[in-house]
Design a protein around this motif. Sequence first.
Motif, mmCIF file in Angstrom:
data_model
loop_
_atom_site.group_PDB
_atom_site.id
_atom_site.type_symbol
_atom_site.label_atom_id
_atom_site.label_comp_id
_atom_site.label_asym_id
_atom_site.label_seq_id
_atom_site.Cartn_x
_atom_site.Cartn_y
_atom_site.Cartn_z
ATOM 1 N N ASP A 165 -0.539 -23.535 37.293
ATOM 2 C CA ASP A 165 -0.443 -23.148 38.699
ATOM 3 C C ASP A 165 -0.016 -24.389 39.474
ATOM 4 O OD1 ASP A 165 -0.768 -22.349 41.326
ATOM 5 O OD2 ASP A 165 -2.959 -22.312 41.243
ATOM 6 N N LYS A 166 1.252 -24.433 39.879
ATOM 7 C CA LYS A 166 1.812 -25.631 40.481
ATOM 8 C C LYS A 166 1.300 -25.890 41.898
ATOM 9 C CE LYS A 166 4.173 -26.417 36.785
ATOM 10 N NZ LYS A 166 3.697 -27.470 35.839
ATOM 11 N N SER A 167 0.571 -24.944 42.475
ATOM 12 C CA SER A 167 0.030 -25.173 43.814
ATOM 13 C C SER A 167 -1.210 -26.068 43.779
ATOM 14 C CB SER A 167 -0.328 -23.838 44.478
ATOM 15 O OG SER A 167 -1.455 -23.228 43.861
ATOM 16 N N GLN A 168 -1.787 -26.276 42.599
ATOM 17 C CA GLN A 168 -2.979 -27.113 42.477
ATOM 18 C C GLN A 168 -2.592 -28.557 42.191
ATOM 19 O OE1 GLN A 168 -6.387 -25.585 40.199
ATOM 20 N NE2 GLN A 168 -5.306 -23.625 39.991
ATOM 21 N N SER A 169 -3.491 -29.467 42.559
ATOM 22 C CA SER A 169 -3.257 -30.885 42.278
ATOM 23 C C SER A 169 -3.362 -31.146 40.777
ATOM 24 C CB SER A 169 -4.282 -31.740 43.031
ATOM 25 O OG SER A 169 -5.601 -31.438 42.595
ATOM 26 N N ASP A 170 -2.794 -32.273 40.353
ATOM 27 C CA ASP A 170 -2.822 -32.624 38.935
ATOM 28 C C ASP A 170 -4.260 -32.718 38.426
ATOM 29 O OD1 ASP A 170 -0.097 -32.756 39.010
ATOM 30 O OD2 ASP A 170 0.002 -34.955 39.090
ATOM 31 N N PHE A 171 -4.529 -32.053 37.323
ATOM 32 C CA PHE A 171 -5.826 -32.103 36.635
ATOM 33 C C PHE A 171 -6.976 -31.587 37.494
ATOM 34 C CE2 PHE A 171 -3.393 -35.328 34.242
ATOM 35 C CZ PHE A 171 -3.456 -34.724 33.002
ATOM 36 N N ASN A 172 -6.674 -30.777 38.506
ATOM 37 C CA ASN A 172 -7.773 -30.138 39.235
ATOM 38 C C ASN A 172 -8.588 -29.287 38.268
ATOM 39 O OD1 ASN A 172 -9.250 -29.385 41.587
ATOM 40 N ND2 ASN A 172 -8.135 -27.440 41.665
ATOM 41 N N LEU A 173 -9.897 -29.458 38.299
ATOM 42 C CA LEU A 173 -10.830 -28.698 37.463
ATOM 43 C C LEU A 173 -10.631 -28.969 35.966
ATOM 44 C CD1 LEU A 173 -10.650 -25.344 39.466
ATOM 45 C CD2 LEU A 173 -12.223 -27.271 39.786
ATOM 46 N N ARG A 174 -10.199 -30.197 35.672
ATOM 47 C CA ARG A 174 -10.053 -30.660 34.283
ATOM 48 C C ARG A 174 -10.560 -32.093 34.207
ATOM 49 N NH1 ARG A 174 -6.433 -27.390 31.438
ATOM 50 N NH2 ARG A 174 -5.118 -26.032 32.731
ATOM 51 N N ARG A 175 -11.504 -32.358 33.324
ATOM 52 C CA ARG A 175 -12.014 -33.716 33.161
ATOM 53 C C ARG A 175 -12.465 -33.948 31.722
ATOM 54 N NH1 ARG A 175 -9.920 -34.073 37.337
ATOM 55 N NH2 ARG A 175 -10.562 -35.186 39.231
ATOM 56 N N THR A 176 -12.507 -35.233 31.355
ATOM 57 C CA THR A 176 -13.089 -35.678 30.096
ATOM 58 C C THR A 176 -14.244 -36.604 30.432
ATOM 59 O OG1 THR A 176 -11.004 -35.523 28.881
ATOM 60 C CG2 THR A 176 -12.702 -36.972 27.972
ATOM 61 N N ILE A 177 -15.451 -36.231 29.987
ATOM 62 C CA ILE A 177 -16.656 -37.004 30.283
ATOM 63 C C ILE A 177 -17.265 -37.472 28.972
ATOM 64 C CG2 ILE A 177 -18.886 -37.008 31.474
ATOM 65 C CD1 ILE A 177 -17.940 -34.466 32.967
ATOM 66 N N PHE A 178 -17.449 -38.777 28.839
ATOM 67 C CA PHE A 178 -18.147 -39.321 27.676
ATOM 68 C C PHE A 178 -19.635 -39.399 28.010
ATOM 69 C CE2 PHE A 178 -13.817 -40.692 27.063
ATOM 70 C CZ PHE A 178 -13.626 -40.569 25.693
ATOM 71 N N THR A 179 -20.457 -38.913 27.093
ATOM 72 C CA THR A 179 -21.898 -38.896 27.375
ATOM 73 C C THR A 179 -22.441 -40.317 27.525
ATOM 74 O OG1 THR A 179 -22.369 -38.755 24.999
ATOM 75 C CG2 THR A 179 -22.301 -36.692 26.237
ATOM 76 N N ASP A 180 -23.463 -40.448 28.392
ATOM 77 C CA ASP A 180 -24.062 -41.760 28.658
ATOM 78 C C ASP A 180 -25.079 -42.124 27.575
ATOM 79 O OD1 ASP A 180 -26.393 -40.321 29.211
ATOM 80 O OD2 ASP A 180 -26.195 -40.510 31.383
ATOM 81 N N GLN A 181 -25.834 -43.174 27.801
ATOM 82 C CA GLN A 181 -26.768 -43.655 26.788
ATOM 83 C C GLN A 181 -27.872 -42.655 26.479
ATOM 84 O OE1 GLN A 181 -28.383 -47.258 28.416
ATOM 85 N NE2 GLN A 181 -29.515 -46.205 30.058
ATOM 86 N N ASP A 182 -28.066 -41.688 27.364
ATOM 87 C CA ASP A 182 -29.058 -40.635 27.126
ATOM 88 C C ASP A 182 -28.423 -39.364 26.559
ATOM 89 O OD1 ASP A 182 -31.223 -42.188 28.165
ATOM 90 O OD2 ASP A 182 -30.505 -41.742 30.199
#
Length: 306
Positions: A165-182
Amino acid sequence: MNRQEIDALVKKMNVDTATGPVDERVQQVVVRLVADLFQAIEDLDLSQSEVWKGLEYLTDAGQANELGLLAAGLGLEHFLDLRADEKDAKAGITGGTPRTIEGPLYVAGAPESVGFARMDDGSESDKVDTLFIEGIVTDTDGNIIEGAKVEVWHANSLGNYSFFDKSQSDFNLRRTIFTDQDGRYVAQTTMPVGYGCPPEGTTQALLNKLGRHGNRPSHVHYFVSAPGYRKLTTQFNIEGDQYLWDDFAFATREGLVATAVDVTDEAEIARRGVDKPFKHIQFNIELVKETEAAPSTEVERRRASA
């Protein structure tokens, strides 16, 4: 023709005519599928017009980039998951968060962070509820996994995905999260909604012929991976959606239904750094350790990359 005659004909046309190097696996698959197709034409007494209309449909679906959607809608992707489950069981692999379909809308290269990410660009903050998704990634014995790669993506309030959907910003509602120490990940985003196949598209056209709807419940997709563990492809569907157990893509599975809880406590609202009540989903993930005898969980397929 009977099957013996069909098999002989297919061999004559697609095996005996080979004059160069042969990819034996490709030859095996093509011979089987062509023979099965010929048998179906015989059994169903398909006319030439029906065969050509079928080929035209596949051409149109490919040009519309809907073959991935069709694979989900006809149950092919779910069937592949069921086969993978069976292979795991035969290899003695049990436990872990259930797998389910990837779907056709993943995009590689989403922004990365550790522990927390805001997924939305703020454009729908006044239209839909804010949602916090959080969870802990562990192994099947409950040991936390620090640094697990949690890739998350979902649709906006109109049921559309960024990049496509080209009306949305780049990577809207897309992320890569690395888990923290917990072993924890937290995503601040917006409530996804269910959506349907493009109403004038090729997939919905076929579903109409089958008397089927093309709707999905609200859901959030995941890839989760960590060194030494089997990659997990999954998603959760959200409790209360009318299509929760009537998903046209057959992706809803036991263990993958999440409940969005309303949070109205002012102290919790302040702690989260937002200015209004929000919804919260807890989605913990269990990864299975990799073993030499385990079937691969990596699926080679063409994916978008921004």
